[in-house]
Write a protein that holds these residues in place. Structure first.
Motif, PDB file in Angstrom:
ATOM      1  N   ASP A   6       0.997  -1.128  -0.198  1.00  0.00           N
ATOM      2  CA  ASP A   6       0.120   0.191  -0.076  1.00  0.00           C
ATOM      3  C   ASP A   6       1.051   1.136   0.181  1.00  0.00           C
ATOM      4  N   GLY A   7       1.093   1.892  -1.255  1.00  0.00           N
ATOM      5  CA  GLY A   7       2.303   3.020  -1.269  1.00  0.00           C
ATOM      6  C   GLY A   7       3.498   2.150  -1.127  1.00  0.00           C
ATOM      7  N   LYS A   8       4.106   2.575  -0.053  1.00  0.00           N
ATOM      8  CA  LYS A   8       5.705   1.764   0.144  1.00  0.00           C
ATOM      9  C   LYS A   8       5.668   1.177   1.389  1.00  0.00           C
ATOM     10  N   ARG A   9       4.330   0.703   1.792  1.00  0.00           N
ATOM     11  CA  ARG A   9       4.313  -0.006   3.018  1.00  0.00           C
ATOM     12  C   ARG A   9       3.762  -1.464   2.586  1.00  0.00           C
TER      13      ARG A   9
END
Length: 538
Positions: free
Chosen positions: A225-228
């Motif tokens: 999720d994005g950069k997670r």
């Protein structure tokens, strides 16, 4: 989609430890994804049975490296464990931690907490050493380490004597005060059975309600999720499945599979990923780079005294040692093929050994196909003195070939690609011959079979070790640890740089290779890594 606190990809040397330690309190739920199957196999549990697993696709990834100019164009066989316990379930079980200077160099490179004194408590806590506790050794831990001094082949005494005659000290514990010298190897077994990471750590963890292990589950990508990192997609029984991680995704696939999965997931060299149509989540040129591996060769001799060849080759010999093993869990089948070995310096001015020795009281010169012929040795009394480099300067890489997770990555080892590596190996093979020329060995040697007495010049010796060398199965550093994202993949807490909720915890994070076999340090990395993960939970 099920949600777990932690998803661990890989049940190998580090992953098994993580599953145990992260689940021990009962506070967290843990999912382990293992691409292979069970370790409940006779030839996995019987120590010398690893010759049968060397090419077995049921338990082995059977990777093949690219043709290597440094190895005279040979394409090296790269076995990697594909089962519970990973490569700790198919390795040679030699228990070597590495040198103090190795880990101190890790810390000095900007990795606080990874020096020898920092890691010694973990090494001691995880082991139950048959030799007893002392300043360096631990007892009462999950993993039993066996002292083989009274069980090795009688020829081992001659090897130890010859090593001392050649100028090396006798070393009773390579993991103790000093590493240099010759001695008997301790191995990761208990009561005649392999003590893999699965047996020591994962099997106890699997009894807990908060641990789930999915076998035959090939992780195909990390979900972001994005950069997670928020989960993992995997293939199982022909279906694509997903699992969500509430806290962290941890990659413990080892030095081949961890960089492969990062690249498949969009974390890696931007040109590589772009060329394969993989959306870039985060560009990092170090993913899959900096590959280091130990490369080794055997010198083989025909002896005047019986070796294990005379025991293991005839049908009646196999029957006798088989019965001995089944009834008493003892004898040759309960040991590693490497009864003894040691460490030495090709440069006396060096501060630590740069070469490792191996003594094998049998030989397998006559080629066979389909298996590593440990249980079918040569028909004459043979033995080998092997060696491998400990910290070569050559560097390779492991890069995906396509966006298909079933396609094996491209392994480019680049062995002997520096002049320094060639020069030190030349000195090393000459030292092996020096050991063989000492009275304790020379009086029982009939002839040198490989490479043979005609190979004498430096040029011929170099050509020989290029042709006959190969990996000794210790690849590291493809997701190397370091404080600078421009030169590493994970930080000193093993978090992937610039990504949230994602760590790599296995031998791929080693900043540099260690002096000796890598399994003990891989298990320690799992132990240390679990401590870091737990410290970071609120």
């Amino acid at each position: 989609m099920q949600t777990y606190d932690f998803i661990i990809v890989g049940s190998g040397s580090a992953g098994s430890v993580l599953a145990d330690k992260l689940s021990a309190s009962g506070r967290f739920s843990v999912l382990v994804l293992e691409a292979g199957g069970t370790d409940s196999r006779f030839y996995v549990q019987m120590p010398l049975g690893y010759g049968k697993t060397f090419f077995d696709p049921a338990v082995n990834w059977n990777y093949k490296a690219e043709p290597d100019p440094g190895l005279a164009g040979n394409a090296d066989h790269w076995p990697r464990g594909k089962l519970l316990g990973g490569s700790s379930s198919i390795n040679a079980m030699v228990w070597i931690r590495g040198a103090r200077d190795d880990f101190d160099a890790w810390a000095a490179a900007g990795n606080p907490g990874w020096g020898y004194d920092d890691l010694l408590p973990a090494f001691k806590a995880l082991e139950d050493n048959q030799a007893g506790a002392d300043a360096w050794r631990g007892v009462g831990g999950p993993l039993h380490v066996t002292d083989c001094s009274d069980a090795v082949h009688p020829l081992t005494k001659r090897y130890l004597a010859a090593g001392q005659q050649a100028g090396l000290p006798l070393n009773l514990d390579f993991n103790g005060a000093a590493q240099e010298g010759v001695g008997v190897y301790q191995i990761s077994t208990r009561n005649g059975r392999r003590m893999s990471a699965a047996r020591a750590f994962l099997r106890p963890a699997m009894k807990r309600a908060n641990v789930r292990v999915e076998m035959n589950a090939l992780a195909t990508r990390v979900l972001f999720d994005g950069k997670r990192a928020v989960g993992v997609e995997y293939l199982q029984n022909g279906e694509t499945r997903t699992a969500r991680a509430g806290r962290e995704v941890i990659l413990s696939g080892g030095s081949v599979n961890s960089p492969q999965l990062l690249q498949l997931s969009g974390v890696g060299p931007s040109a590589l990923l772009g060329g394969l149509g993989i959306p870039v989540v985060h560009a990092n040129e170090n993913v899959g780079a900096h590959l280091q591996d130990h490369v080794g060769i055997n010198y083989t001799f025909k002896g005047r005294l019986p070796t294990l060849n005379q025991t293991l080759r005839p049908w009646w010999g196999k029957l006798l040692v088989g019965m001995q093993y089944i009834l008493t869990r003892s004898g040759p089948l309960s040991l590693s093929m490497n009864n003894a070995g040691g460490f030495f310096r090709t440069d006396p001015a060096a501060t630590r050994p740069n070469m490792q020795l191996y003594f094998q009281a049998f030989s397998t010169v006559i080629p066979k196909s389909g298996e590593r012929p440990i249980l079918t040795p040569d028909p004459w009394p043979g033995f080998s003195i092997g060696l491998s480099n400990c910290r070569p300067s050559s560097r390779g890489e492991i890069m995906i070939r396509s966006s298909n997770p079933r396609d094996y990555p491209r392994i480019s080892a680049n062995a002997y690609s520096t002049e320094a590596d060639v020069a030190e190996m030349l000195d090393a093979v000459k030292f092996v011959r020096r050991i063989a020329s000492m009275p304790a060995m020379a009086e029982i040697i009939e002839e040198e079979v490989l490479p043979g007495p005609s190979i004498t010049s430096d040029a011929d010796l170099i050509q020989d070790f290029r042709k006959r060398s190969g990996t000794v199965y210790h690849p590291v550093s493809t997701c190397r640890m370091g404080p600078d994202p421009s030169h590493s993949v994970v930080d000193p807490r093993l978090k992937v740089h610039s990504i949230e909720g994602l760590r790599v915890i296995d031998a791929s994070i080693f900043p540099d290779n260690i002096t000796g076999n890598t399994n003990a340090a891989s298990i320690m990395t799992g132990w240390k890594g679990a401590e870091l993960v737990l410290e970071d939970q609120e």
